[in-house]
Motif scaffolding. Sequence first.
Motif: not given
Length: 649
Positions: A183, A240, A236, A185
């Motif tokens: 993802s 997100g 992704w 992050d």
Amino acid sequence: MSDVKTAPYGSWKSPITSDLIVKESIGLSQVRLDGSDIYWIELRPSEGGRQVIVRRLPDGQTKDLTPSEMNARTRVHEYGGGEYSVHNGNVIFSNFSDQQLYQQTGDGPPRILTTTAGRGVADAKRYADGIFDEKRKRLIYVREDHAQGGEAVNTIVGISVDGEKNEQVLVSGANFYSNPRLSPDGSKLAWLAWNHPNMPWDGCELWVGESAPNGSFTTKQRVAGGPDESLFQPEWSPDGKLYFISDRTGWWNLYRVCDDSEIQKVCEMEAEFGVPQWIFGSSTYAFESAERIVCTFAERGIWTLGLLNTRNGKLERLDTPYTEISFVCAGRGCTVFRAGAPTETFSIIEMDLETRKTSVLQRANKIQIDPGYISVAEAVEFPTENGLIAHGFYYPPTNRDFDAPAGERPPLLVKSHGGPTSAAIAVLALGIQYWTSRGIGVLDVNYGGSTGYGRAYRRRLNGNWGIVDVDDCVNGAKFLARRGDVDEPRLMIDGGSAGGYTTLCALTFRNVFKAGASHFGVSDLEALELETHKFESRYSDSLIGPYPERRDLYIERSPVHFADRLSCPVIFFQGLEDKIVLPNQAERMVEALRKKKVPVAYIAFKGEQHGFRRAENIKRSLDGELYFYSRVFGFELADAVEPVPIENL
């Protein structure tokens, strides 16, 4: 027109020679974007089939990154793909000779990152389909471990880039993995997994794990898929959200996972947004932004480029001349992909999404051929068994310099593609034009089992390999003969790998074709089952039946056991290093034909594996097959080619 000569079909002089094809052509694949830099892989027959990573800078300069002594190719699943990854100018690639990962920064020399030293097997561990884990300064790759002997063990691993050469197993337990994707992050990892006896286009699962302080991924959850649902390319989005392709409606369409884990369709239509996952690194869509996806989809085997709005699901078709589009990448305002058309060979294409203008960055070949020598594919549909319709592309003989004698109809070469879960495509292929420009028609058959026509068409072959595919090739040839396009007494068939099996079945169990060529084809299904590699070791369960419970079917559908039924000439081409279809498959068939006194030829290539990559062997295969047919059917060749020893002729 006064210069047009009259000559029998097969005897036309063509400018599309085997030398031209192998010396000027390259393979193109695995497109990547890294900021404003564009990367791709070139397969170069003239360099022994070596694969080279090429980088294109914004100013248009291109540079080979792979040193001349190295070959960017992985052997995971034997078919490879996903040979390299790139992030902020750092290129990680698998080197073919030792199957280890190397890091290359800028124009500097590669530095080895992995090692199997001390294990006694140089390529005991192989790697593919990797990504950078920026948050943890490591790589995440699919690993195939052969070190313990027996069946290889597949896992997803984290690999240090600090020189320690340590690896951490992140995901294990399934027979196969692909598409590890982080993802934005870095808090979640998504991946695909599947188990024997499934192939990924039969059924697989999408999993997500959450990161833990020690670098592992915990709280693993299956979010989609199962044994009867095929998934493809999880990605992704920049904001997100997890997207993926599923065939749950009977067509590979695009979906996403909502915050409450509900699956939401993004674009539902009777079209294929996915492809069979024979290799790693395939992509049919990419995010230009969180709101826009560049995608490609197939309708009746023809691919179209589109722009999909993720908010409202509206799909805009982008007007291009291309009929096959793959390896789609995207950046802000642009997309890069590989594409081809009926009159255009494969190229790396860049498109400005605002102006819709396209630029050709690299071509598979730079040969300029007069359109008067090019046969344009005609999409054909024809009746086949059980009241069904099958598909193919017909290429009529075309050569501006020649006509055939009045009343003569051309020979037909039917091509059965490999896979068998693959597809014939309507793209300019000089290997087909080689035949048509000499006065031989070509029918490239998308038999039942091929992709591009939905799941039901793809599953026609389940339990029926060696039957449905053969019926469709036979019925396609008969259709063109009835239509008056071709000469029924001069029907030929060829194919490679699984297509070679279809070819041998058609020649053994039917009496329609009068000659054929098997390129590294299967003749003994039981031997294939017992000798092949892990990825395909249970593939035949769905195509034929479980082994050994249905050993009777494996014997019944193996041409090698029925060579006494084969009474037409066959030529065999085989790589001696083939680990997928071993050389003894061809050699046993050749010996059986020798004993029966049927005309037969056998050409074996040292150093070649499954599919020929070296220029001299590709040339020998083309010219050798043409020579073989000329001797069988008695037509004179316009140019001298190296003779092939033919026994019993």
